[in-house]
Write a protein that holds these residues in place. Structure first.
Motif, mmCIF file in Angstrom:
data_model
loop_
_atom_site.group_PDB
_atom_site.id
_atom_site.type_symbol
_atom_site.label_atom_id
_atom_site.label_comp_id
_atom_site.label_asym_id
_atom_site.label_seq_id
_atom_site.Cartn_x
_atom_site.Cartn_y
_atom_site.Cartn_z
ATOM 1 N N ALA A 501 -1.020 -5.289 -5.270
ATOM 2 C CA ALA A 501 -0.383 -5.220 -6.584
ATOM 3 C C ALA A 501 -0.424 -3.799 -7.130
ATOM 4 O O ALA A 501 0.576 -3.284 -7.668
ATOM 5 C CB ALA A 501 -1.072 -6.171 -7.553
ATOM 6 N N GLN A 504 2.053 -1.670 -5.102
ATOM 7 C CA GLN A 504 3.456 -1.942 -5.428
ATOM 8 C C GLN A 504 3.828 -1.389 -6.807
ATOM 9 O O GLN A 504 4.910 -0.820 -6.984
ATOM 10 C CB GLN A 504 3.725 -3.453 -5.371
ATOM 11 C CG GLN A 504 5.212 -3.796 -5.487
ATOM 12 C CD GLN A 504 5.446 -5.281 -5.647
ATOM 13 O OE1 GLN A 504 4.737 -5.954 -6.397
ATOM 14 N NE2 GLN A 504 6.433 -5.811 -4.942
ATOM 15 N N LYS A 505 2.905 -1.544 -7.761
ATOM 16 C CA LYS A 505 3.206 -1.038 -9.101
ATOM 17 C C LYS A 505 3.326 0.483 -9.101
ATOM 18 O O LYS A 505 4.191 1.054 -9.785
ATOM 19 C CB LYS A 505 2.130 -1.480 -10.091
ATOM 20 C CG LYS A 505 2.462 -1.086 -11.532
ATOM 21 C CD LYS A 505 1.457 -1.652 -12.515
ATOM 22 C CE LYS A 505 1.829 -1.267 -13.952
ATOM 23 N NZ LYS A 505 0.857 -1.808 -14.926
ATOM 24 N N GLY A 509 6.958 0.143 -9.510
ATOM 25 C CA GLY A 509 6.956 -0.159 -10.928
ATOM 26 C C GLY A 509 6.938 -1.627 -11.279
ATOM 27 O O GLY A 509 7.259 -2.012 -12.406
ATOM 28 N N LEU A 510 6.550 -2.490 -10.337
ATOM 29 C CA LEU A 510 6.487 -3.924 -10.606
ATOM 30 C C LEU A 510 5.420 -4.550 -9.724
ATOM 31 O O LEU A 510 4.850 -3.887 -8.856
ATOM 32 C CB LEU A 510 7.850 -4.577 -10.358
ATOM 33 C CG LEU A 510 8.513 -4.314 -8.990
ATOM 34 C CD1 LEU A 510 8.289 -5.487 -8.070
ATOM 35 C CD2 LEU A 510 9.993 -4.034 -9.143
ATOM 36 N N THR A 511 5.143 -5.833 -9.974
ATOM 37 C CA THR A 511 4.106 -6.524 -9.195
ATOM 38 C C THR A 511 4.635 -7.856 -8.670
ATOM 39 O O THR A 511 3.912 -8.848 -8.624
ATOM 40 C CB THR A 511 2.846 -6.761 -10.052
ATOM 41 O OG1 THR A 511 3.205 -7.509 -11.224
ATOM 42 C CG2 THR A 511 2.205 -5.452 -10.454
ATOM 43 N N TYR A 512 5.874 -7.863 -8.256
ATOM 44 C CA TYR A 512 6.515 -9.101 -7.829
ATOM 45 C C TYR A 512 5.871 -9.635 -6.544
ATOM 46 O O TYR A 512 5.757 -8.934 -5.545
ATOM 47 C CB TYR A 512 8.008 -8.850 -7.580
ATOM 48 C CG TYR A 512 8.778 -10.094 -7.202
ATOM 49 C CD1 TYR A 512 9.090 -11.063 -8.144
ATOM 50 C CD2 TYR A 512 9.174 -10.318 -5.886
ATOM 51 C CE1 TYR A 512 9.782 -12.207 -7.807
ATOM 52 C CE2 TYR A 512 9.872 -11.454 -5.523
ATOM 53 C CZ TYR A 512 10.169 -12.398 -6.488
ATOM 54 O OH TYR A 512 10.858 -13.527 -6.140
ATOM 55 N N THR A 515 0.944 -10.826 -7.894
ATOM 56 C CA THR A 515 0.038 -11.291 -8.940
ATOM 57 C C THR A 515 0.274 -12.771 -9.205
ATOM 58 O O THR A 515 1.316 -13.321 -8.849
ATOM 59 C CB THR A 515 0.239 -10.499 -10.247
ATOM 60 O OG1 THR A 515 1.600 -10.610 -10.645
ATOM 61 C CG2 THR A 515 -0.117 -9.034 -10.062
ATOM 62 N N HIS A 594 -2.544 4.295 -5.763
ATOM 63 C CA HIS A 594 -2.639 2.980 -6.379
ATOM 64 C C HIS A 594 -2.848 3.154 -7.884
ATOM 65 O O HIS A 594 -3.364 4.174 -8.329
ATOM 66 C CB HIS A 594 -3.829 2.188 -5.820
ATOM 67 C CG HIS A 594 -3.714 1.824 -4.380
ATOM 68 N ND1 HIS A 594 -3.709 2.756 -3.380
ATOM 69 C CD2 HIS A 594 -3.628 0.600 -3.770
ATOM 70 C CE1 HIS A 594 -3.615 2.135 -2.205
ATOM 71 N NE2 HIS A 594 -3.569 0.841 -2.412
ATOM 72 N N THR A 597 -3.327 -2.677 -12.527
ATOM 73 C CA THR A 597 -2.272 -3.635 -12.880
ATOM 74 C C THR A 597 -2.767 -4.522 -14.012
ATOM 75 O O THR A 597 -3.947 -4.849 -14.070
ATOM 76 C CB THR A 597 -1.890 -4.505 -11.676
ATOM 77 O OG1 THR A 597 -3.059 -5.174 -11.189
ATOM 78 C CG2 THR A 597 -1.310 -3.659 -10.573
#
Length: 597
Positions: A501, A504-505, A509-512, A515, A594, A597
């Motif tokens: 997570a 990816q963030k 810029g997201l945590t699809y 999470t 990293h 999140t």
């Protein structure tokens, strides 16, 4: 009379007798119609069959059991889905060089080519054994009962010799049930139990010692091979006598006590500035039992961890390993020696004392290590004492270290419980940390704790695991409760696959997909890990403030009961000073790693 002799037994019974002669005390596995002949034989023996609810639990538990005992563990599997369920744990053992013998049932030989129930046959008949070929040292398909003794003997020797690893013995179910005389098993009973491992001669030892003594900035770089060879004491004697600062890979964590005055820490992506800079500035790297793997070497990029293989002024490598193909694989090696780490260090210790009776002392380096440790500890104090809730991961690790005795065994999984532990959790008894390294398997730690506790029932065993890893196979709790194993599972619950997570963030810029709904302290319709534990018959405690964790840990240890501690945690990334090539792939020309999140 039917002609059966007194010593005639089924192959399954002979197998169990063979295992008893090898002092096997536990077999891990799950039943199926192809292996019940072996289970029937085990029922009449002193060997305990550790039954599980999913075969991956069996192979992970057997993996950890072998790490603690130092001997090949045994897994008993059913055919096809049983064997494929086992595969992840066996592959994890393979990539960490853990000895294991997997005995699997298969379809009857007289049904080859007829495609019976559960057969793997899309490309060849009776071909399930081929599934394991990429990650075991050898896979046998036993097609004649009279070959079973010879194959089993070879299987154990191969699993435990050279670079250790798992092997597969694939047995059609009719062969398990075939009645044969004992002569083939009697013959192998006369064979040596273990093969003598290679060492080094005095001439080579003198060359290595002289090279290290003349080096201005040598570093000993050790890996999991030290622990596999049970060579921690020999390593300690050598680095003490030669004054060598020690860096280690992830799998080399715990080769020496972390508070040893010469231990700098783990290298690579999650390594500290001290250890990465010391390795970069080294003129000689004395590497023992390590494979120079990617994360430990900052993806082999120059300028982060090692400076080996350049045209001028680069580090020279002395590499000792039991497996010749590991030497020179990732870095050019000046002196490459194929030898067992324990045997080689014994010779090096004797020769070094002969050549330098008073030893060598690098007081400046020791002082640098002491200074860095103090500064690093001070920089972590706020996090380690934070009252924030959900908890800071540093506070969780600090309280866990306070609660555990020095010889407690911890199993890690993936994420903070592996990378953060490698970086900032002191291991005070060599060999007391069990980590999934090469395969980095999520879900290794919880069932691994079962194998560790069975191997060392008098020691405290704790599984540090994320909520993602704990969710892989929670049914291991059934086995722990049934066997009354006083294991503690500490779930570092960030309500996410936290490391991914954060990655990816940072890059997208997201945590699809990384999470879970809600937050760690208030998940939405998420699992209640304490409630799950209680449903299985274990103790289950959900920590609701930072101050509750330490007393909860101490109470769980004192109780001696299987206990799950659900500990909400903030998903901060593990600090890094190294590099990982995937960062360049995701964000070329950007300094991104990293994030929280």
């Amino acid at each position: 009379m039917d002609g059966t002799k007194v010593d005639d037994k089924t192959v399954a019974e002979h197998i169990v007798d063979f295992l008893q002669r090898r002092d096997v005390e536990h077999v891990f596995g799950l039943c199926g119609h192809t292996n019940i002949a072996v289970l029937a034989a085990l029922a009449e023996s002193p060997i305990d069959f550790v039954t599980v609810r999913h075969e991956q639990i069996a192979s992970h538990a057997a993996d950890a059991y072998a790490r603690v005992t130092g001997k090949a563990s045994v897994v008993l599997s059913h055919l096809s889905p049983g064997l494929t369920n086992c595969a992840t744990g066996v592959a994890n053992a393979a990539l960490d060089c853990i000895p294991m013998v997997v005995i699997a049932g298969d379809i009857p030989t007289h049904y080859y080519g007829k495609h019976p129930h559960q057969e793997v046959n899309l490309h060849a008949d009776a071909a399930q054994w081929e599934i394991y070929r990429p990650f075991v040292k050898r896979a046998w398909r036993v097609d004649r009962a009279d070959l079973m003794a010879e194959i089993l003997e070879k299987a154990f020797h191969l699993a435990e010799s050279g670079q250790p690893g798992p092997v597969l013995v694939n047995v059609p179910m009719d062969i398990f049930s075939e009645v044969i005389p004992s002569d083939t098993f009697d013959r192998v009973a006369q064979n040596t139990r273990a093969l003598v491992k290679p060492s080094i001669d005095d001439e080579m030892a003198r060359q290595i010692v002289a090279k290290l003594a003349s080096s201005k900035a040598p570093v000993a770089y050790v890996g999991g091979g030290i622990l596999l060879a049970q060579a921690s004491e020999e390593l300690r004697e050598f680095v003490d006598h030669m004054g060598l600062p020690v860096a280690h890979s992830l799998m080399g964590k715990g080769a020496l006590r972390d508070d040893h005055p010469l231990v700098m820490g783990m290298t690579g992506f999650w390594g500290t500035e001290l250890v990465n800079q010391s390795c970069l500035n080294a003129d000689t790297i004395f590497a023992v039992g390590t494979r120079f793997k990617e994360a430990d070497c900052s993806s082999w990029y120059p300028g982060y961890t090692f400076n080996i293989g350049g045209k001028t002024d680069t580090t020279k490598v002395i590499h000792i390993d039991i497996e010749p193909t590991e030497i020179g694989r990732n870095y050019p090696t000046e002196i490459g020696v194929v030898a067992d780490a324990k045997a080689a260090l014994r010779v090096l210790n004797r020769v070094s004392r002969e050549m330098y009776p008073n030893g060598l002392d690098r007081t400046d380096k020791k002082a640098e290590i002491v200074k860095f440790r103090a500064a690093f500890k001070a920089s972590n104090t706020d996090m380690q004492t934070s009252t924030a809730f959900p908890m800071m991961p540093e506070r969780i690790l600090a309280d866990t270290r306070k609660a555990l005795p020095e010889d407690a065994i911890i199993t890690t999984d993936v994420g903070w419980n592996k990378n953060g532990v490698g970086q900032q959790f002191d291991i005070l008894t060599p060999g007391s940390i069990l980590t999934p390294g090469g395969f980095a398997t999520m879900g290794f730690g919880p069932p691994g704790a079962i194998g560790a506790k069975l191997a060392a029932p008098d020691r405290v065993v704790l599984s540090l695991v994320g909520d993602g890893g704990f969710g892989q196979n929670p049914s291991m709790l059934a086995t722990a409760v049934e066997l009354d194993l006083g294991i503690i599972w500490l779930v570092m619950n960030n309500n996410a696959f936290g490391t991914i997570a954060g990655l990816q963030k940072a890059h997208y810029g997201l945590t699809y997909g990384t999470t879970f709904p809600g937050t760690p302290d208030a998940p939405t319709n998420g699992p209640g890990y304490a409630e799950i534990a209680r449903a299985y018959g274990a103790e289950g405690i959900r920590v609701t403030s930072a101050s509750e964790l330490l007393p909860a840990l101490e109470a769980a240890i004192a109780s001696g009961k299987p206990t799950v501690l659900d500990v909400p945690m903030i998903n901060n990334p593990t600090p890094t000073t190294g590099h990982w090539n995937i960062l360049d792939i995701y964000s070329p020309d950007k300094d991104v790693s990293h994030v929280s999140t």
